[in-house]
Scaffold this motif. Structure first.
Motif, PDB file in Angstrom:
ATOM      1  N   THR A   1      -2.929   0.262 -35.887  1.00  0.00           N
ATOM      2  CA  THR A   1      -2.061   1.142 -36.905  1.00  0.00           C
ATOM      3  C   THR A   1      -2.534   1.449 -38.186  1.00  0.00           C
ATOM      4  N   ASP A   2      -3.425   0.356 -38.684  1.00  0.00           N
ATOM      5  CA  ASP A   2      -4.147   0.538 -39.979  1.00  0.00           C
ATOM      6  C   ASP A   2      -4.925   1.799 -39.940  1.00  0.00           C
ATOM      7  N   LEU A   3      -5.971   2.073 -38.925  1.00  0.00           N
ATOM      8  CA  LEU A   3      -6.680   3.207 -38.824  1.00  0.00           C
ATOM      9  C   LEU A   3      -6.140   4.434 -38.412  1.00  0.00           C
ATOM     10  N   GLN A   4      -4.726   4.382 -37.708  1.00  0.00           N
ATOM     11  CA  GLN A   4      -4.125   5.588 -37.568  1.00  0.00           C
ATOM     12  C   GLN A   4      -3.399   6.263 -38.857  1.00  0.00           C
ATOM     13  N   LEU A   5      -2.964   5.178 -39.728  1.00  0.00           N
ATOM     14  CA  LEU A   5      -2.447   5.787 -41.053  1.00  0.00           C
ATOM     15  C   LEU A   5      -3.751   6.138 -41.877  1.00  0.00           C
ATOM     16  N   ALA A   6      -4.700   5.660 -41.766  1.00  0.00           N
ATOM     17  CA  ALA A   6      -5.851   6.249 -42.637  1.00  0.00           C
ATOM     18  C   ALA A   6      -6.181   7.548 -42.120  1.00  0.00           C
ATOM     19  N   ALA A   7      -6.498   7.687 -40.800  1.00  0.00           N
ATOM     20  CA  ALA A   7      -6.717   8.995 -40.290  1.00  0.00           C
ATOM     21  C   ALA A   7      -5.393  10.116 -40.699  1.00  0.00           C
ATOM     22  N   LEU A   8      -4.377   9.613 -40.744  1.00  0.00           N
ATOM     23  CA  LEU A   8      -3.180  10.852 -41.259  1.00  0.00           C
ATOM     24  C   LEU A   8      -3.395  11.230 -42.451  1.00  0.00           C
ATOM     25  N   GLU A   9      -3.905  10.435 -43.603  1.00  0.00           N
ATOM     26  CA  GLU A   9      -4.208  10.662 -44.798  1.00  0.00           C
ATOM     27  C   GLU A   9      -5.511  11.718 -44.966  1.00  0.00           C
TER      28      GLU A   9
END
Length: 354
Positions: free
Chosen positions: A266-274
């Protein structure tokens, strides 16, 4: 054979060199000069990827708005079954005769035939690039993707094999770092060897991009959100497998990315979405959290779920980048502009008229 029609067979040294792009660009320029263009792809199919190859056949005639009588039907659809039959047959393949018969009735100023993927593909059926050109009394334009200076060896060998049928070449996909070498050294050398260089096309991240829809198709992915944004174009691939601080720095360097990461990260997914992400591809067939889905909806970024491991996913995406299609209108416009800027169609037309 219709006396008024000239025949240009566009071939390549290897598959996916950019034949379709060059045909589109050249035909569009020549149409603008008033030439009546016809098109055909006598040999179609690729044992490993025949479905996609067949889907490409109507694209060029539709894009160029060719009338039905300016489109020649495919003579040979190559597949494993037909090859197996050929291996057990003693009679001479009829395909060249069929191609010649089509050409007898073909009208137009210039018939552009899209040749096989290499100099020798189709030879098992007496239907190689050189054999096609001989059959229709045409000349050959080679499209050669620039990998290194070693391209010179391959072009000299092609000249030796094709002889006077070789009209010249277009060198495609030249990186900016190699532009001076190709324009100031490679081109003059080839010209001195009697190989006309009609164009040198620069590398284009846009043309090498892949639509999210194509990735869905190739990966057999499930679209979890924003199925209305599958037309987005992906220019690069990034793998999210490190800690989030390192990943965020890495992601910020990318542009129009497809980010592949685990469904539980989830942490990497949020980073990618930004960052500049065109789609998020989650491996392991794990569902994202509601927070991730909500953020992706808000950012208009599709999330794909695949039942594959990361390595397999990356291999499939890399393969997709290597077999780029031109079906998006923005790519067609890019091809037209690049051809107008970098292909000398006046010289090509003069050479065709002899």
């Amino acid at each position: 054979m219709a006396k008024s029609a000239k025949y240009l067979v566009v071939g390549s040294l290897e598959a996916y060199s950019g034949k379709s792009a060059v045909i589109l660009g050249v035909a569009h320029q020549l149409q603008a000069q008033g030439l009546d263009i016809a098109y055909g792809k006598p040999l179609s199919g690729d044992i490993g990827n025949s479905e996609d190859e067949d889907e490409d056949i109507p694209f060029i005639p539709e894009t160029l708005k060719l009338a039905d009588d300016r489109v020649q039907p495919t003579v040979l659809n190559l597949n494993a079954e037909r090859i197996a039959h050929r291996l057990g047959a003693n009679d001479r393949p009829p395909y060249l005769a069929q191609l010649q018969q089509q050409c007898v009735a073909q009208e137009g100023d210039l018939v552009i035939l899209e040749g096989p993927g290499s100099l020798d593909e189709g030879r098992l059926f007496d239907f190689s690039l050189g054999q096609m050109a001989n059959a229709v009394g045409g000349t050959i334009l080679l499209v050669a993707r620039y990998h290194s200076i070693l391209l010179l060896d391959n072009l000299l060998a092609a000249k030796q094999q094709l002889g006077d049928r070789l009209l010249g070449v277009v060198i495609n996909d030249v990186p900016s770092k190699q532009w001076t070498t190709v324009t100031q050294q490679v081109k003059p050398f080839l010209e001195a060897q009697g190989i006309a260089v009609f164009g040198i096309l620069p590398s284009s991240t846009l043309l090498r991009s892949v639509s999210v829809a194509e990735l869905v198709h190739q990966l057999k992915a499930e679209v979890l959100c924003r199925a209305d944004r599958l037309d987005l174009l992906v220019e690069s691939l990034t793998i999210g497998a490190m800690n989030v601080n390192s990943a965020l720095k890495y992601f910020r360097q990318g542009h129009n990315m497809a980010v592949v990461t685990g469904g539980d990260r989830t942490d990497l997914q949020l980073a990618a979405l930004e960052t500049s992400t065109q789609c998020l591809i989650l491996t392991g067939h794990l569902s994202p959290t509601k927070e991730i889905l909500a953020r992706a909806e808000e950012m208009e970024i599709p999330i794909l779920s695949v039942d594959l491991d990361t390595l397999t996913t990356v291999e499939i995406i890399d393969h997709a980048f290597g077999q780029v299609r031109l079906h998006e209108p923005i790519k067609v416009e890019c091809v037209y502009e690049m051809s107008a800027d970098h292909v000398d169609c006046d010289r090509l037309l003069k050479a065709l008229r002899g």
